[in-house]
Design an enzyme around this catalytic site. Structure first.
Site, PDB file in Angstrom:
ATOM      1  N   ASP A 122      14.151  53.155  61.943  1.00 48.02           N
ATOM      2  CA  ASP A 122      14.001  54.224  60.889  1.00 48.02           C
ATOM      3  C   ASP A 122      15.365  55.032  60.898  1.00 48.02           C
ATOM      4  OD1 ASP A 122      11.961  53.248  59.462  1.00 48.02           O
ATOM      5  OD2 ASP A 122      10.675  54.387  60.831  1.00 48.02           O
ATOM      6  N   ASP A 131      26.749  49.484  53.619  1.00 45.76           N
ATOM      7  CA  ASP A 131      26.549  49.286  52.138  1.00 45.76           C
ATOM      8  C   ASP A 131      26.166  50.024  51.583  1.00 45.76           C
ATOM      9  OD1 ASP A 131      26.236  47.806  49.657  1.00 45.76           O
ATOM     10  OD2 ASP A 131      25.512  45.896  50.515  1.00 45.76           O
ATOM     11  N   THR A 132      26.927  51.002  50.637  1.00 48.74           N
ATOM     12  CA  THR A 132      26.460  52.301  49.935  1.00 48.74           C
ATOM     13  C   THR A 132      25.735  51.909  48.916  1.00 48.74           C
ATOM     14  OG1 THR A 132      28.403  52.292  48.674  1.00 48.74           O
ATOM     15  CG2 THR A 132      28.307  53.432  50.724  1.00 48.74           C
ATOM     16  N   ASP A 133      25.437  50.513  48.335  1.00 50.26           N
ATOM     17  CA  ASP A 133      24.571  50.123  47.435  1.00 50.26           C
ATOM     18  C   ASP A 133      23.107  50.815  47.574  1.00 50.26           C
ATOM     19  OD1 ASP A 133      26.383  47.258  46.413  1.00 50.26           O
ATOM     20  OD2 ASP A 133      26.748  49.216  45.729  1.00 50.26           O
TER      21      ASP A 133
END
Length: 643
Positions: free
Chosen positions: A427, A441-443
């Protein structure tokens, strides 16, 4: 004197007007009669059996449980209906004895209720579902009763309200029905002999009609030759209607987003094959959709059907070459496709991995589909991969519906990349952890671009650490493509430059940018690579990169490279474009050299051997290209090994 002969007189025929008119009339009548007889003898009109009106029990629309019949004014005008074999009209009723027995809507997402104070605003916009189905049972298409029952069930199961409907059974065959909804309308027409129905469903408001497609197939796509025969062919399109200002807030659509689920592929009608594979609400306001489609000229349905037929054909022996293109949408935005998946993620991950001399510890933010993980695991040097804040719901969705995104069995690893022993899920990154490469990966990650987060990335990197950013639709996703040599920077380039400035302000020594066009998107994908200790291993030439690929990456089970798209030639081009900020081309000689120096961008001359020298370095040994060349001269011999 001899007697002279009389001159011959010309022969004349006098026809009366009455005779001419009569002849023409008789000829036309004879031709028409013969044509009519030929048509009757050569063609047999298709007349299908039909019940009379007294035998047909048309369904009555019943208000759904909990819904009140709204006050409406009914107006109608009937024209010449002598061509109709039957005529029926029904109106919405609310029977106290039967309301409780009306089933709950199957499409629960379309039956959301709102309190009066939260009642949605009904804007001049909506959604339009257009459906054509071929290969349907003829008797079904000629039965007003069965068709009307299917229409009423469609409306009820979609959570809509049918105020009234009107059906005509046509002669010699066919049925046309139109239903007035509280939300708008539903209508269809049938051609029983051809086995075809065309249907459209339009609703206003913000509730999505996507799930209604499954209902339509279940209720109307009755196979012509029974359940064991060929299945009907379904063509459909999902359109958004109205005006841009109003439709920008409809579900699965972000303002300024041209590639959402409304636009492609579900907004295109006439594709050879299009199927809604799966949809799921993974969390509140987090929806995932998967569609398969086939579109000419790249693919065709006939080849696909052969590929799944086991008939011994070339297609059946190589089914992977003819499978439909699978598209993945997250929150209505097009993320990736099966035909562009390898290209997109290989061009995203491997340049950063190759920019580090020996990547062992890798951290991945987001990318819960497993595609970025798949590419990282292709590197034999990797000993550990940490995936942080992965959406577990999306990961399980990807396991089931996007298997090619996370399949590592082709190069000798686990069937699913998530199950590799080197992969662990956390986490949060443990304090003091160090990674050689970080892939962001900003998506699938919210709040990436705050300064505190970027500074944390720098802290988490080893001294020669590299971070890769996939900059897509959200800021800085609207960054423009990298411009070719000599082109001016655009306004969108400024946003990309701002992001790179943020990275350097957070502590990264250098940043590089590049783009790739062949990724299954209509426009290039943009990437940024950031270096904690400087871009010392960036810009290797083609031969050097190929040798590194052979040394570092796994081979497939048949002994070829596991990289399907990237090679030395492709990767070498990434360093030949605008590597600095502001869209400047810093790979040419003076005067661009001075422009690059003034802008703070890296000046990297086109020296294919990367040997540097005073001439290529602009006479200054402090230029980044010189430092890069010095590093290569000292380290390439030790790090590049020929297998």
């Amino acid at each position: 004197m001899p007697q002279q002969k009389e001159e011959a007189q010309p022969f004349k025929v006098a026809l009366s007007t009455k005779f001419v008119v009569s002849s023409i009339t008789a000829s036309c009548a004879l031709a028409f009669g013969m044509g009519r007889m030929a048509k009757m003898s050569l063609t047999t009109p298709i007349t299908m059996p039909r019940k009379n009106e007294a035998q047909i029990d048309m369904p009555t629309p019943i208000a759904l449980k909990g819904k009140e019949i709204p006050e409406t004014i009914y107006t109608a005008k009937n024209f010449d209906t002598r061509k109709s074999a039957t005529i029926f009209s029904q109106w919405l009723q609310q029977d106290p004895d039967s309301v409780g027995n009306v089933p709950e809507p199957i499409n629960e997402r379309l039956n959301e209720t709102h309190d009066d104070e939260d009642e949605e605003e009904h804007l001049p916009a909506g959604q339009h579902l257009l459906v054509d189905i071929d290969g349907i049972e003829a008797d079904f298409l000629n039965s007003e009763e069965r068709l009307a029952t299917a229409m009423v069930d469609l409306v009820n199961d979609s959570g809509l309200t049918l105020l009234s409907y009107h059906c005509h059974g046509l002669s010699p065959a066919g049925v046309s029905c139109a239903g007035v909804l509280l939300e708008s309308h539903v209508s269809f027409h049938t051609w029983p002999a051809e086995g075809v129905i065309t249907l459209d469903l339009f609703t206003c408001g913000c509730t999505s009609l996507l799930d209604s497609m499954k209902l339509i197939e279940r209720l109307f796509a009755i196979p012509r030759n029974g359940p064991d025969g060929d299945q009907p062919t379904v063509l459909w399109a999902y359109k958004r209607r109205g005006f841009k200002d109003q439709i920008s807030d409809l579900p699965h659509n972000k303002p300024g987003s041209p590639r959402d689920t409304f636009a492609y592929p579900i907004g295109i009608h006439g594709m050879d094959y299009k199927k809604d594979v799966a949809s799921a609400e993974l969390a509140p306001n987090k929806h995932a959709y998967v569609y398969d489609y086939i579109q000419r000229p790249h693919q065709n349905t006939a080849s696909y059907m052969k590929s799944i037929s086991n008939d011994g054909s070339y297609e059946s022996k190589n089914p992977e070459l003819f499978s439909p293109n699978r598209l993945f949408y997250y929150n209505g935005v097009f993320k990736s496709s099966s035909l562009g998946n390898s290209e997109a993620f290989e061009s995203f991950v491997h340049p950063a991995m190759m920019a580090h001399p020996d990547p062992k510890e890798v951290l991945i933010y987001g990318s819960a589909t497993g595609a970025a993980l798949r590419e990282v695991l292709k590197h034999n040097t990797v000993t550990s991969v940490t995936m942080v804040r992965v959406d577990s719901g999306l990961m399980e969705f990807a396991r089931q519906y996007l298997p090619s995104w996370n399949d590592c069995s082709n190069f000798g690893l686990a069937k699913n990349c998530f199950d590799d022993a080197r992969v662990k899920f956390v986490d949060a990154v443990a304090p003091g952890s160090k990674f050689d490469v970080i892939v962001v990966d900003t998506d699938f990650f919210d709040g990436v671009h705050n300064q505190e987060y970027l500074e944390g990335l720098v802290t988490s990197l080893s001294e020669q650490g590299v971070a890769a950013f996939h900059v897509t639709k959200d800021r800085p996703a609207d960054m423009a493509m990298v411009l070719p040599h000599g082109s001016k920077a655009s306004a969108l380039d400024t946003k990309r430059t701002d992001f790179m400035t943020e990275l350097e302000g957070a502590g990264f020594a250098e940043t590089k940018q590049y783009n790739e066009k062949q990724v299954g998107f209509p426009e290039p994908r943009n990437y940024v690579v950031a270096f904690k200790g400087g871009a010392l291993n960036w810009g290797l030439n083609e031969a050097q990169i190929n040798r590194e690929i052979v040394r570092r990456t796994a081979v497939t089970t048949v002994g070829v490279s596991s990289l399907q798209f990237i090679d030395g030639a492709k990767m070498a081009t990434y360093s030949q474009f605008a590597n600095g900020k502001g869209g400047l081309d810093c790979s040419t000689s003076s005067p661009s050299e001075q422009v690059c120096a003034n802008s703070g961008a890296a000046y990297e001359p086109r020296d294919t051997n990367n040997t540097g020298g005073d001439k290529q370095c602009g006479g200054s040994p402090e230029m980044p290209a010189c430092k890069h060349a010095e590093y290569l001269q000292q380290h390439v011999a030790a790090t590049v090994v020929v297998s």
